[in-house]
Design a protein around this motif. Structure first.
Motif, PDB file in Angstrom:
ATOM      1  N   VAL A 105      -3.873 -26.613 -46.215  1.00 57.96           N
ATOM      2  CA  VAL A 105      -3.852 -25.149 -46.261  1.00 57.96           C
ATOM      3  C   VAL A 105      -2.424 -24.698 -46.004  1.00 57.96           C
ATOM      4  CG1 VAL A 105      -4.763 -23.023 -45.279  1.00 57.96           C
ATOM      5  CG2 VAL A 105      -6.236 -25.032 -45.459  1.00 57.96           C
ATOM      6  N   TYR A 106      -1.870 -23.930 -46.939  1.00 59.70           N
ATOM      7  CA  TYR A 106      -0.490 -23.451 -46.818  1.00 59.70           C
ATOM      8  C   TYR A 106      -0.485 -21.965 -46.471  1.00 59.70           C
ATOM      9  CZ  TYR A 106       0.963 -27.800 -49.102  1.00 59.70           C
ATOM     10  OH  TYR A 106       1.184 -29.114 -49.414  1.00 59.70           O
ATOM     11  N   ILE A 107       0.312 -21.609 -45.484  1.00 53.61           N
ATOM     12  CA  ILE A 107       0.499 -20.208 -45.097  1.00 53.61           C
ATOM     13  C   ILE A 107       1.966 -19.870 -45.337  1.00 53.61           C
ATOM     14  CG2 ILE A 107       0.205 -18.474 -43.287  1.00 53.61           C
ATOM     15  CD1 ILE A 107      -1.674 -20.396 -41.872  1.00 53.61           C
ATOM     16  N   PRO A 108       2.338 -19.464 -46.561  1.00 48.19           N
ATOM     17  CA  PRO A 108       3.737 -19.108 -46.810  1.00 48.19           C
ATOM     18  C   PRO A 108       4.071 -17.762 -46.183  1.00 48.19           C
ATOM     19  CG  PRO A 108       2.427 -18.775 -48.785  1.00 48.19           C
ATOM     20  CD  PRO A 108       1.500 -19.379 -47.771  1.00 48.19           C
ATOM     21  N   THR A 109       5.185 -17.674 -45.500  1.00 44.83           N
ATOM     22  CA  THR A 109       5.582 -16.449 -44.831  1.00 44.83           C
ATOM     23  C   THR A 109       7.086 -16.266 -44.952  1.00 44.83           C
ATOM     24  OG1 THR A 109       5.657 -15.304 -42.689  1.00 44.83           O
ATOM     25  CG2 THR A 109       5.701 -17.713 -42.646  1.00 44.83           C
ATOM     26  N   TYR A 110       7.499 -15.022 -45.041  1.00 42.87           N
ATOM     27  CA  TYR A 110       8.933 -14.725 -45.158  1.00 42.87           C
ATOM     28  C   TYR A 110       9.385 -13.743 -44.075  1.00 42.87           C
ATOM     29  CZ  TYR A 110      13.374 -13.121 -47.112  1.00 42.87           C
ATOM     30  OH  TYR A 110      14.693 -12.788 -47.284  1.00 42.87           O
ATOM     31  N   ALA A 151      -7.323 -17.943 -38.017  1.00 44.72           N
ATOM     32  CA  ALA A 151      -8.464 -17.897 -38.944  1.00 44.72           C
ATOM     33  C   ALA A 151      -8.574 -19.203 -39.731  1.00 44.72           C
ATOM     34  CB  ALA A 151      -8.310 -16.711 -39.886  1.00 44.72           C
ATOM     35  N   CYS A 152      -7.442 -19.788 -40.107  1.00 45.82           N
ATOM     36  CA  CYS A 152      -7.483 -21.052 -40.851  1.00 45.82           C
ATOM     37  C   CYS A 152      -8.016 -22.190 -39.987  1.00 45.82           C
ATOM     38  CB  CYS A 152      -6.089 -21.399 -41.365  1.00 45.82           C
ATOM     39  SG  CYS A 152      -5.488 -20.300 -42.669  1.00 45.82           S
ATOM     40  N   THR A 153      -7.694 -22.176 -38.694  1.00 42.66           N
ATOM     41  CA  THR A 153      -8.194 -23.239 -37.819  1.00 42.66           C
ATOM     42  C   THR A 153      -9.688 -23.136 -37.570  1.00 42.66           C
ATOM     43  OG1 THR A 153      -7.681 -21.923 -35.836  1.00 42.66           O
ATOM     44  CG2 THR A 153      -5.969 -23.422 -36.649  1.00 42.66           C
ATOM     45  N   GLN A 154     -10.292 -21.983 -37.879  1.00 43.67           N
ATOM     46  CA  GLN A 154     -11.724 -21.795 -37.655  1.00 43.67           C
ATOM     47  C   GLN A 154     -12.560 -22.143 -38.882  1.00 43.67           C
ATOM     48  OE1 GLN A 154     -12.736 -21.021 -34.508  1.00 43.67           O
ATOM     49  NE2 GLN A 154     -10.526 -21.220 -34.122  1.00 43.67           N
ATOM     50  N   SER A 191     -11.834 -31.501 -38.754  1.00 45.42           N
ATOM     51  CA  SER A 191     -10.441 -31.269 -38.365  1.00 45.42           C
ATOM     52  C   SER A 191      -9.530 -32.430 -38.749  1.00 45.42           C
ATOM     53  CB  SER A 191     -10.364 -31.020 -36.857  1.00 45.42           C
ATOM     54  OG  SER A 191     -10.903 -32.124 -36.140  1.00 45.42           O
ATOM     55  N   ASP A 192     -10.080 -33.645 -38.793  1.00 46.40           N
ATOM     56  CA  ASP A 192      -9.239 -34.780 -39.140  1.00 46.40           C
ATOM     57  C   ASP A 192      -8.923 -34.841 -40.627  1.00 46.40           C
ATOM     58  OD1 ASP A 192     -11.899 -35.265 -39.701  1.00 46.40           O
ATOM     59  OD2 ASP A 192     -11.707 -37.443 -39.467  1.00 46.40           O
ATOM     60  N   ARG A 193      -9.572 -34.004 -41.420  1.00 43.93           N
ATOM     61  CA  ARG A 193      -9.297 -33.952 -42.852  1.00 43.93           C
ATOM     62  C   ARG A 193      -8.753 -32.591 -43.266  1.00 43.93           C
ATOM     63  NH1 ARG A 193     -10.628 -38.291 -45.867  1.00 43.93           N
ATOM     64  NH2 ARG A 193     -11.806 -39.867 -44.759  1.00 43.93           N
ATOM     65  N   LEU A 194      -8.274 -31.834 -42.298  1.00 40.83           N
ATOM     66  CA  LEU A 194      -7.747 -30.497 -42.566  1.00 40.83           C
ATOM     67  C   LEU A 194      -6.329 -30.397 -42.010  1.00 40.83           C
ATOM     68  CD1 LEU A 194      -8.262 -27.581 -43.583  1.00 40.83           C
ATOM     69  CD2 LEU A 194      -9.131 -27.059 -41.292  1.00 40.83           C
ATOM     70  N   GLY A 224      -1.984 -26.577 -32.863  1.00 42.47           N
ATOM     71  CA  GLY A 224      -2.147 -27.925 -33.377  1.00 42.47           C
ATOM     72  C   GLY A 224      -2.012 -28.012 -34.882  1.00 42.47           C
ATOM     73  N   ILE A 225      -1.155 -27.166 -35.464  1.00 44.76           N
ATOM     74  CA  ILE A 225      -0.920 -27.192 -36.901  1.00 44.76           C
ATOM     75  C   ILE A 225       0.535 -27.561 -37.154  1.00 44.76           C
ATOM     76  CG2 ILE A 225      -2.758 -25.537 -37.356  1.00 44.76           C
ATOM     77  CD1 ILE A 225      -0.731 -23.350 -37.570  1.00 44.76           C
ATOM     78  N   ILE A 226       0.954 -27.559 -38.407  1.00 43.60           N
ATOM     79  CA  ILE A 226       2.263 -28.072 -38.794  1.00 43.60           C
ATOM     80  C   ILE A 226       3.181 -26.915 -39.156  1.00 43.60           C
ATOM     81  CG2 ILE A 226       3.481 -29.606 -40.391  1.00 43.60           C
ATOM     82  CD1 ILE A 226       0.800 -31.061 -40.810  1.00 43.60           C
ATOM     83  N   TYR A 227       4.372 -26.933 -38.597  1.00 40.30           N
ATOM     84  CA  TYR A 227       5.403 -25.950 -38.943  1.00 40.30           C
ATOM     85  C   TYR A 227       6.381 -26.603 -39.905  1.00 40.30           C
ATOM     86  CZ  TYR A 227       9.545 -22.993 -38.548  1.00 40.30           C
ATOM     87  OH  TYR A 227      10.633 -22.195 -38.815  1.00 40.30           O
ATOM     88  N   ALA A 228       6.684 -25.926 -41.011  1.00 47.13           N
ATOM     89  CA  ALA A 228       7.595 -26.468 -42.013  1.00 47.13           C
ATOM     90  C   ALA A 228       8.524 -25.372 -42.501  1.00 47.13           C
ATOM     91  CB  ALA A 228       6.816 -27.065 -43.189  1.00 47.13           C
TER      92      ALA A 228
END
Length: 298
Positions: free
Chosen positions: A169-174, A187-190, A195-198, A238-242
């Motif tokens: 799941v990508y959350i693009p933000t500027y 909302a995406c974490t819910q 969870s191991d495949r998300l 517990g998500i990824i920042y890129a």
């Protein structure tokens, strides 16, 4: 004792006829009853539409118009309380009555209220009439789109969670406020998915290296603060920042950059299972005649 019939020799075989059998079959003729039924259906529909328009354009006194309006509202209210098994019939019936009211109002506006005295009031009266006509057209088109929606059943997923594919799941933000990004990420974490495949990514295009090294100290400080805030948010959830080095090609470039560098893996076997089920559910909805050309929206 019967003699065994000798096998025919090549010379004994009869010559093949050059006349080809007529394999052309004439198309089946429609049953006479079907033709009468079709004529009756179109005739009934034409009669209904004609009566519908004539009734909508009938002139009524103010008292009779009030009685008609209140009666139709009462009927619509009763139809909205029909049991669930009659929900579709009630929905169409309500649409027909609402369309009748709208059509009656538009005919009234067209035949009674368009009176012009001077050039200025004529311009504004016509503009208002055109705007109302446009609104009624959009309203009727919305009814047409929703009169008989397709009910689609969700495809069955694999019973074992281990057979599910990995979802990114990508959350693009500027330049969105950090609070908005936080609400979206929560909302995406819910989502109802193992969870191991998300994998959820915050793709920060407002905290890139280019933004953090901006010649304007104020802009650079804002980008650094944003990057640190979103990075802390990602660690908390517990998500990824890129992020990336440069802001190239806007949002599409932001997403494509993550595509090239993410560690996502494709479980081909699980993907094929879901794909086959999606196609099979699509095929089951088609008739034999429709199977000649199958178009999917995947």
């Amino acid at each position: 004792m019967t003699k065994k019939r000798p096998d025919p020799q090549i010379g004994d075989l009869p010559e093949q006829s050059t006349v080809q059998p007529d394999t052309h079959e004439s198309p089946p003729r429609k049953n006479l009853g079907h033709r009468f039924a079709s004529i009756g259906l179109w005739g009934g529909a034409s009669l209904f539409v004609t009566t519908y328009i004539v009734a909508a354009s009938a002139f009524l006194s103010l008292n009779h118009q009030a009685i008609l309006g209140l009666s139709l509202l009462a009927v619509i209210f009763v139809a909205s309380k029909l049991p669930h098994r009659m929900h579709r019939f009630g929905k169409i019936f309500i649409m027909v009555l609402c369309c009748f009211l709208s059509l009656r109002y538009w005919i009234f506006r067209t035949t009674v209220t368009l009176t012009f005295v001077g050039p200025m009031d004529s311009v504004f009266a016509i503009l208002l009439y055109v705007a109302e006509t446009y609104g009624i057209m959009v309203y009727l088109l919305g009814m047409f789109v929703n009169v008989w929606p397709i009910t689609r059943k969700s495809p069955d997923l694999p019973e074992s969670p281990e057979d599910l594919p990995t979802i990114d799941v990508y959350i693009p933000t500027y330049n969105e406020p950090e609070d908005v990004v936080k609400v979206t990420a929560i909302a995406c974490t819910q989502m109802f998915y193992p969870s191991d495949r998300l994998n959820i990514y915050i793709l920060d295009d407002g905290g890139t290296v280019q933004k953090r090294n901006d010649p304007d100290p104020e802009k650079a400080a804002g980008a650094i603060h944003r990057a640190e805030t979103l990075k802390a948010l990602a660690g908390e959830l517990g998500i990824i920042y890129a992020t990336r080095d440069e802001n190239r090609h806007a949002k599409a470039g932001n997403i494509n950059e993550t595509f090239m560098s993410c560690e996502c893996q494709l479980d081909e076997e699980a993907f094929d299972q879901i794909w086959v089920r999606l196609l099979w559910n699509k095929v089951k909805q088609l008739s034999i005649e429709e199977l000649s050309i199958v178009g999917t929206g995947f």
